[in-house]
Design an enzyme around this catalytic site. Structure first.
Site, mmCIF file in Angstrom:
data_model
loop_
_atom_site.group_PDB
_atom_site.id
_atom_site.type_symbol
_atom_site.label_atom_id
_atom_site.label_comp_id
_atom_site.label_asym_id
_atom_site.label_seq_id
_atom_site.Cartn_x
_atom_site.Cartn_y
_atom_site.Cartn_z
ATOM 1 N N GLU A 33 -12.563 -3.569 -9.980
ATOM 2 C CA GLU A 33 -12.274 -3.215 -8.582
ATOM 3 C C GLU A 33 -12.089 -4.467 -7.739
ATOM 4 O O GLU A 33 -12.869 -5.417 -7.849
ATOM 5 C CB GLU A 33 -13.443 -2.384 -8.041
ATOM 6 C CG GLU A 33 -13.015 -1.291 -7.112
ATOM 7 C CD GLU A 33 -12.143 -0.245 -7.799
ATOM 8 O OE1 GLU A 33 -10.906 -0.349 -7.677
ATOM 9 O OE2 GLU A 33 -12.700 0.653 -8.438
ATOM 10 N N SER A 125 -9.662 11.086 -0.526
ATOM 11 C CA SER A 125 -10.731 10.879 -1.493
ATOM 12 C C SER A 125 -10.656 9.520 -2.176
ATOM 13 O O SER A 125 -11.542 9.159 -2.926
ATOM 14 C CB SER A 125 -10.671 11.965 -2.559
ATOM 15 O OG SER A 125 -9.432 11.868 -3.221
ATOM 16 N N ASP A 174 -2.746 0.871 -8.204
ATOM 17 C CA ASP A 174 -2.593 2.322 -7.999
ATOM 18 C C ASP A 174 -1.227 2.801 -8.478
ATOM 19 O O ASP A 174 -1.119 3.779 -9.227
ATOM 20 C CB ASP A 174 -2.765 2.674 -6.514
ATOM 21 C CG ASP A 174 -4.094 2.201 -5.974
ATOM 22 O OD1 ASP A 174 -4.972 1.843 -6.779
ATOM 23 O OD2 ASP A 174 -4.256 2.184 -4.740
HETATM 24 C C1 GLA Z 1 -6.907 0.040 -3.320
HETATM 25 C C2 GLA Z 1 -5.638 -0.768 -3.549
HETATM 26 C C3 GLA Z 1 -5.579 -1.310 -4.974
HETATM 27 C C4 GLA Z 1 -6.863 -2.047 -5.344
HETATM 28 C C5 GLA Z 1 -8.084 -1.209 -4.990
HETATM 29 C C6 GLA Z 1 -9.375 -1.968 -5.183
HETATM 30 O O1 GLA Z 1 -6.902 1.209 -4.094
HETATM 31 O O2 GLA Z 1 -4.501 0.028 -3.285
HETATM 32 O O3 GLA Z 1 -4.448 -2.149 -5.123
HETATM 33 O O4 GLA Z 1 -6.911 -3.310 -4.739
HETATM 34 O O5 GLA Z 1 -8.041 -0.743 -3.645
HETATM 35 O O6 GLA Z 1 -9.583 -2.253 -6.525
#
Ligand code: GLA
Length: 387
Positions: A33, A125, A174
């Site tokens: 993360e 969420s 993501d």
């Molecule tokens: C969000 C961002 C991702 C990533 C996460 C943290 O979801 O869109 O690119 O940085 O936070 O891991």
């Protein structure tokens, strides 16, 4: 779902001639993360919940958007000539941003579209409903206009649009997880060069449970950009003493040996998280490959502690969900997932403990926070598709 989409499309737009139906998943990150903008590793997977869409090409250059999740907004109209990075809020900025990004990258969109979306990712969420809409839009454009783009390109175009149209400086995780999703597999992605492998998520007798904090994000996006710049400053300081491109290039030992170059205690904590979390992700994937689920769960727990104490992106809601989860027998691992500051947690829970987990964590959460959390037992699914 296809019938519902077509029926509603007919009601909203008059008829269903030329309509095609599509799906793009949501995602959950198992570990890794706030590493994706630090040149580190992530380990997300696509889910079987996501965004459904029905669309057709128009004869003019008008764009019509309708969301079954925001029915009260009705049909929102725009045009291909009006695609400009916008500061105002609104869900249509996600599909519009992707259309804008295609044009920026040299793909001319010849005609407008009638689009209807319906998402079953719980609202706010943190399971990436926005990236799901972005990848879905790119997939729709590719299908209708024959653009020569791979799924990986769809991820990059989605990220480009979110960074430059929507003003959120997100990493690639993501969009990549969604565009490249594979049933029953998580994606071990090195964000430094986008090399990746799929790792089977063999969870005999264990399920992935999402707990949504139902906390409204609020300042989340600005805090996100703040963490990103803290890491960039720490990297610039480290670069004076060690040759690296990103925090993901450092081992824990290298970080400890060079951390005095970072002149601010808070920045040093942020950088520490980025370095250690990246190494944890590598170790977690090795543990999973060796079928050592207990070790994988332990690393998930350590990830949460680091996000809570060093990166400071959790908050009382996510901490309560995770700390209550840790108390329950049969919980293999639990951590916040996604950007943090709200959103949700992901836990690996043994089948026989799921009911207790939901009851106990749910009850403790309501008692402490004052409103309820929602729980979802999820499955790992494929990337975007035509229905
Ligand atoms: C969000 C961002 C991702 C990533 C996460 C943290 O979801 O869109 O690119 O940085 O936070 O891991």
């Amino acid at each position: 779902m296809k019938e519902t989409l077509l029926k509603t499309f007919g009601e909203v737009y008059g008829d269903t001639e030329g309509v095609k139906t599509f799906f793009a998943p949501g995602r959950v990150n198992l570990i890794g993360e706030h590493t994706d903008y630090n040149g580190g590793h992530v380990f997300p997977c696509a889910l079987t919940i996501g965004t459904y869409g029905a669309a057709r090409v128009r004869k003019d250059r008008k764009l019509c958007f309708y969301s079954m999740n925001f029915e009260h907004l009705g049909v929102i109209e725009s045009g291909l000539e009006d695609l400009k990075p916008a500061k105002e809020a609104g869900w249509t900025n996600y599909p519009k941003g992707v259309m804008w990004a295609f044009e920026e990258k040299g793909y001319q969109i010849p005609f407008g579209l009638d689009i209807l979306l319906c998402g079953n990712i719980p609202n706010g969420s943190g399971l990436s409903s926005s990236a799901s809409v972005e990848v879905l839009t790119g997939y729709i454009l590719k299908e209708f206009f024959g653009f020569d783009v791979s799924n990986q390109d769809l991820a990059l175009i989605g990220q480009f649009s979110e960074n430059n149209f929507n003003g959120v400086n997100c990493g690639i995780m993501d969009q990549f997880a969604i565009a490249m999703g594979k049933k029953d597999h998580a994606i071990f992605l090195d964000t430094a060069d986008l090399s990746y492998t799929y790792a089977p998520v063999k969870l005999e007798g264990i399920k992935l449970v999402i707990a949504s904090s139902n906390k409204k994000r609020g300042l989340g996006d600005s805090k996100y950009n703040e963490r990103r710049s803290e890491c960039e400053m720490a990297l610039a300081e480290l670069k004076k003493v060690v040759e690296i491109n990103g925090l993901g290039d450092l081992t824990e030992e290298q970080f400890e040996a060079n951390k005095s170059a970072i002149k601010d205690i808070v920045r040093a904590k942020r950088a520490k998280h980025a370095v250690y979390e990246n190494q944890r992700t590598i170790k977690a994937v090795r543990a999973l490959e060796a079928n050592d689920i207990a070790q994988f769960g332990q690393l998930m727990n350590e990830s949460h502690i680091s996000l809570r104490d060093d990166y400071e992106v959790t908050g009382v809601e996510l901490d309560t969900l995770v700390e209550e989860a840790w108390k329950i027998d049969g919980v293999v691992g639990s951590r916040m997932t996604g950007a943090g500051f709200g959103g949700c947690t992901v836990s690996l829970v043994k089948d026989e403990a799921i009911d207790t987990f939901i009851n106990k964590v749910g009850e403790a959460y309501r008692r402490k926070i004052g409103y309820k959390a929602d729980f979802y037992v999820v499955e790992v699914g494929d990337g975007p598709c035509t229905l």
